[in-house]
Design a protein around this motif. Structure first.
Motif, mmCIF file in Angstrom:
data_model
loop_
_atom_site.group_PDB
_atom_site.id
_atom_site.type_symbol
_atom_site.label_atom_id
_atom_site.label_comp_id
_atom_site.label_asym_id
_atom_site.label_seq_id
_atom_site.Cartn_x
_atom_site.Cartn_y
_atom_site.Cartn_z
ATOM 1 N N GLU A 193 -8.300 -4.325 1.467
ATOM 2 C CA GLU A 193 -9.293 -3.945 2.333
ATOM 3 C C GLU A 193 -9.074 -2.500 2.374
ATOM 4 N N GLU A 194 -7.848 -2.059 1.981
ATOM 5 C CA GLU A 194 -7.736 -0.683 2.165
ATOM 6 C C GLU A 194 -8.037 0.136 0.779
ATOM 7 N N SER A 238 0.801 -1.152 0.088
ATOM 8 C CA SER A 238 -0.072 0.009 -0.028
ATOM 9 C C SER A 238 0.813 1.434 -0.011
#
Length: 498
Positions: free
Chosen positions: A379-380, A346
């Motif tokens: 999920e992000e 990320s």
């Protein structure tokens, strides 16, 4: 200048020269140099041809009997005309031969190429300027007779301007390739001719019907009864050009069942200066210039006659959907491959390079192309980086390039992503996500805080939106963009390169 090597290993260099002063003869001179580096004949006592007309672009090729053909462009009455002559081994000194005119003297020749043809003939193909750029070709014997009419024959009668002429010869068959520009299309075509200049295929073969522009093609005989041709492929929505290739039989049929093949594992980069060399086993080696990680380098790739690579990861791509990210790739010659590891990182992890494992799958041992894909459900939200690592039984690893995407599911907060691509030279895209209909402001400015472009208090709907920014007329350097929506403010950096 032009250089050839004769059957005895001697070098023959043909070049242009001019007598001192503004008035004088333009000469096509030469030097003949032995394998020991000694000058056997030079321009001090010999020349191929001289006249008062300006000349350019000399070329020289051997015949099969210790003689040679010489060609050049000569300015005649304001037109660039293609001329040539043949000299045998006894005619080197101060030739009095009159050259033959090969092209139409009323038209300009822009470029040409010459090739050896069997039985002491020379094959020559040239680009001629008319209402459109047209290709002509001619076969000339060592008696300087043009065998295909006075000023040659047209290679193709199709509409469009024809550029980047390429040719290769195999078993009396002549294969000619060119780039054809017509309206908004730029495509690569191929045609086959026999020794009489007759077309083999009724219609010119279109090498690919892929969208976008094709150009800069190269072509070689593959030593196993086929032709390998490669070209640059540029999609309409991309600033980059990738390299694609095909292997064809002399009948025009594709050897590689999967069709055209992407060359190299590094897509979306600045490729140029393509060269193609046969490997004497039915395949070819591709050499090209590429810009990777901000630096230019010379890269190579070998493709076997089967259309496969040395164990390689090929065609890596990442596609974003509403609730998932699909990672796809294909691989070739997986003789010793054991596993593939799919990893992501990320934006928050990028400073420490913390890669996280998404999935791992087993490889398929064997020849040929294998295709794989894995789906990730992040999920992000925001900017994500993906890569695939191939590991073999010896523990060696091979990585794909890192691909960055902007992923948005349905968050309850405002998100502004890093522009893609970055760095960029032409244009870039800024994506953002709004949980509800919101007024936003977006300002692009230089490192000296000079405003370049801005959007003020414009209403955007809920969901994902994109804004494109052009680098036209901007100098290379560091720039910034500031995004504001309600109480949300964020500033990000971007880099323009040329």
């Amino acid at each position: 200048y032009s250089l050839i090597v004769d059957s005895k290993g001697n070098s023959l260099i043909s070049y242009l020269s001019k007598e001192p002063g503004f008035v004088g003869d333009y000469l096509i001179s030469f030097k003949k140099i032995s394998t020991e580096g000694e000058i056997i004949k030079s321009s001090e006592d010999s020349f191929i041809y001289k006249s008062n007309n300006r000349k350019s672009s000399t070329a020289i090729i051997n015949d099969n009997n210790n003689g040679f053909f010489s060609f050049w462009l000569e300015n005649v009455s304001g037109k660039s005309v293609l001329k040539g002559l043949h000299l045998d081994s006894l005619e080197f000194l101060n030739s009095k031969k009159k050259p033959i005119t090969i092209s139409d003297p009323k038209k300009n020749v822009l470029s040409y190429k010459v090739y050896n043809y069997e039985s002491n003939n020379a094959y020559i193909v040239w680009q001629q300027q008319g209402e459109e750029k047209i290709l002509y070709h001619q076969l000339i014997n060592d008696d300087e007779k043009t065998l295909w009419g006075i000023y040659g024959r047209a290679v193709s009668h199709s509409q469009g301007s024809k550029t980047n002429l390429q040719a290769c010869i195999s078993n009396n068959n002549i294969f000619v390739s060119w780039t054809n520009k017509l309206e908004n299309k730029q495509q690569v075509f191929l045609q086959r001719f026999d020794q009489n200049g007759e077309r083999y295929w009724l219609e010119d073969i279109l090498l690919t019907d892929s969208a976008g522009a094709q150009f800069g093609q190269r072509m070689v005989i593959d030593d196993k009864g086929g032709i390998i041709t490669a070209w640059f492929q540029k999609d309409s929505d991309s600033v980059y050009a990738d390299i694609h290739a095909l292997r064809l039989s002399v009948e025009g049929e594709q050897f590689w069942g999967m069709g055209e093949l992407g060359v190299g594992t590094h897509f979306n980069s600045h490729k140029s200066y393509l060269s193609l060399v046969p490997d004497n086993s039915g395949g070819a080696v591709f050499i090209f210039k590429d810009k990777r990680d901000g630096s230019y380098g010379i890269y190579g790739q070998r493709i076997f006659s089967t259309g496969t690579f040395v164990s390689q990861l090929v065609g890596f791509s990442v596609d974003v959907f509403e609730d998932s990210v699909k990672i796809s790739w294909h691989a070739a010659n997986e003789e010793n491959v054991t596993y593939y590891f799919i990893e992501k990182m990320s934006q928050s992890d990028s400073s420490t390079s913390q890669w996280k494992l998404v999935d791992s799958i087993s490889g398929s041992i064997g020849q040929g192309i294998q295709r794989y894909n894995v789906t990730d459900f992040p999920e992000e939200n925001g900017t994500l980086y993906y890569r695939v690592t191939q590991k073999n039984i010896e523990g060696k690893e091979l990585n794909t390039e890192v691909t960055r995407v902007n992923y948005f599911s349905v968050p309850s907060e405002i998100i502004i992503a890093q522009n893609i691509p970055n760095p960029f030279s032409d244009s870039t895209k800024v994506s953002f996500f709004l949980p509800g209909e919101t007024e936003i402001s977006l300002k692009f400015f230089s490192s000296s805080l000079e405003t370049i472009y801005e959007i003020n208090n414009q209403l955007y709907p809920a969901g994902k939106s994109e804004i494109y920014f052009s680098a036209n007329n901007l100098e290379p350097g560091i720039y910034f963009y500031k995004f504001e929506a309600d109480d949300f403010v964020d500033v990000k950096k971007m880099v323009i390169t040329k």
